[in-house]
Enzyme design. Structure first.
Site, mmCIF file in Angstrom:
data_model
loop_
_atom_site.group_PDB
_atom_site.id
_atom_site.type_symbol
_atom_site.label_atom_id
_atom_site.label_comp_id
_atom_site.label_asym_id
_atom_site.label_seq_id
_atom_site.Cartn_x
_atom_site.Cartn_y
_atom_site.Cartn_z
ATOM 1 N N LYS A 10 0.816 -1.210 0.000
ATOM 2 C CA LYS A 10 0.000 0.000 0.000
ATOM 3 C C LYS A 10 0.858 1.271 0.000
ATOM 4 O O LYS A 10 2.072 1.201 0.254
ATOM 5 C CB LYS A 10 -0.931 -0.038 1.226
ATOM 6 C CG LYS A 10 -1.903 -1.237 1.209
ATOM 7 C CD LYS A 10 -2.922 -1.150 2.347
ATOM 8 C CE LYS A 10 -3.834 -2.374 2.379
ATOM 9 N NZ LYS A 10 -4.943 -2.222 3.374
ATOM 10 N N TYR A 50 -12.908 -1.605 -3.155
ATOM 11 C CA TYR A 50 -13.369 -1.671 -1.754
ATOM 12 C C TYR A 50 -14.885 -1.523 -1.640
ATOM 13 O O TYR A 50 -15.376 -1.118 -0.575
ATOM 14 C CB TYR A 50 -12.654 -0.611 -0.927
ATOM 15 C CG TYR A 50 -11.193 -0.936 -0.683
ATOM 16 C CD1 TYR A 50 -10.829 -2.001 0.142
ATOM 17 C CD2 TYR A 50 -10.176 -0.194 -1.274
ATOM 18 C CE1 TYR A 50 -9.490 -2.319 0.370
ATOM 19 C CE2 TYR A 50 -8.843 -0.501 -1.052
ATOM 20 C CZ TYR A 50 -8.508 -1.567 -0.231
ATOM 21 O OH TYR A 50 -7.187 -1.872 -0.004
ATOM 22 N N ASN A 113 -2.013 0.183 6.865
ATOM 23 C CA ASN A 113 -1.527 -1.112 7.361
ATOM 24 C C ASN A 113 -0.647 -1.863 6.356
ATOM 25 O O ASN A 113 -0.529 -3.078 6.425
ATOM 26 C CB ASN A 113 -2.682 -1.957 7.893
ATOM 27 C CG ASN A 113 -3.705 -2.294 6.835
ATOM 28 O OD1 ASN A 113 -3.479 -2.051 5.664
ATOM 29 N ND2 ASN A 113 -4.816 -2.872 7.241
ATOM 30 N N HIS A 116 -2.011 -5.504 1.650
ATOM 31 C CA HIS A 116 -3.326 -6.143 1.483
ATOM 32 C C HIS A 116 -3.160 -7.621 1.169
ATOM 33 O O HIS A 116 -2.208 -8.016 0.502
ATOM 34 C CB HIS A 116 -4.068 -5.479 0.314
ATOM 35 C CG HIS A 116 -5.322 -6.200 -0.102
ATOM 36 N ND1 HIS A 116 -6.537 -5.981 0.516
ATOM 37 C CD2 HIS A 116 -5.547 -7.156 -1.037
ATOM 38 C CE1 HIS A 116 -7.456 -6.775 -0.041
ATOM 39 N NE2 HIS A 116 -6.885 -7.495 -0.988
ATOM 40 N N GLU A 127 -10.101 -9.978 -7.389
ATOM 41 C CA GLU A 127 -9.082 -8.933 -7.224
ATOM 42 C C GLU A 127 -7.931 -9.115 -8.214
ATOM 43 O O GLU A 127 -7.357 -8.129 -8.697
ATOM 44 C CB GLU A 127 -8.557 -8.958 -5.784
ATOM 45 C CG GLU A 127 -9.624 -8.549 -4.768
ATOM 46 C CD GLU A 127 -9.191 -8.740 -3.322
ATOM 47 O OE1 GLU A 127 -8.063 -9.238 -3.087
ATOM 48 O OE2 GLU A 127 -9.976 -8.387 -2.427
#
Ligand code: CMP
Length: 138
Positions: A10, A50, A113, A116, A127
């Site tokens: 990310k 998302y 975080n 993913h 995805e």
């Protein structure tokens, strides 16, 4: 049985220079890279990726975060890839992540975080096709 999961390094982890360290950890854990690209999500991309979180209180900050800079997207293969990769990832909230996990080592907060991982085989397939065409998967 051998199968696949989709990961993204990310924007927070890219900004901090962790791409190489994270890929090293992923490969050392036994995952094989089947596809990989350096890219940036548009707002539309992030809303689609998302969509399941639409309406949640953190949705807007999640979109702002995930679109603020480039990411690395990759398809990973290993036995029991989805569950194995989530174990390597650690808890969504890095404060709860186990020692040695990617989020313990590289994440800053529940939103930022670092990495993913798909949460099911079905989402791994969805995805993967979101980020890659068939000719980009090896
Ligand atoms: P990930 O599990 O990869 O995909 C959904 C993301 O939404 C999650 O990582 C976090 O970045 C974010 N997220 C999930 N729960 C929360 C929360 N309670 N507060 C803020 N962000 C969250």
């Amino acid at each position: 049985t051998t199968n696949r999961t989709l990961t993204m390094i990310k924007p927070d982890a890219v900004e901090k220079g962790y791409i190489g360290a994270i890929l090293t950890d992923i490969i050392a854990a036994g995952f094989t890279i089947k596809a990989m690209k350096f890219t940036q999500l548009t707002r539309r991309d992030a809303e689609q990726f998302y969509a399941v979180h639409k309406g949640k209180p953190f949705f807007e900050s999640l979109l702002n975060f995930m679109t603020r800079g480039p990411i690395v997207a990759a398809i990973l293969e290993k036995d029991n890839a989805v569950a194995n990769f989530r174990e390597l990832l650690g808890s969504t909230n890095p404060e709860n992540a186990a020692e040695g996990t990617l989020r313990k080592k590289y994440a800053t907060s529940v939103t930022e975080n670092a990495v993913h991982g798909s949460d099911s085989d079905e989402n791994a397939a969805i995805e993967s096709h979101f980020h890659f065409s068939e000719r980009e998967i090896f």
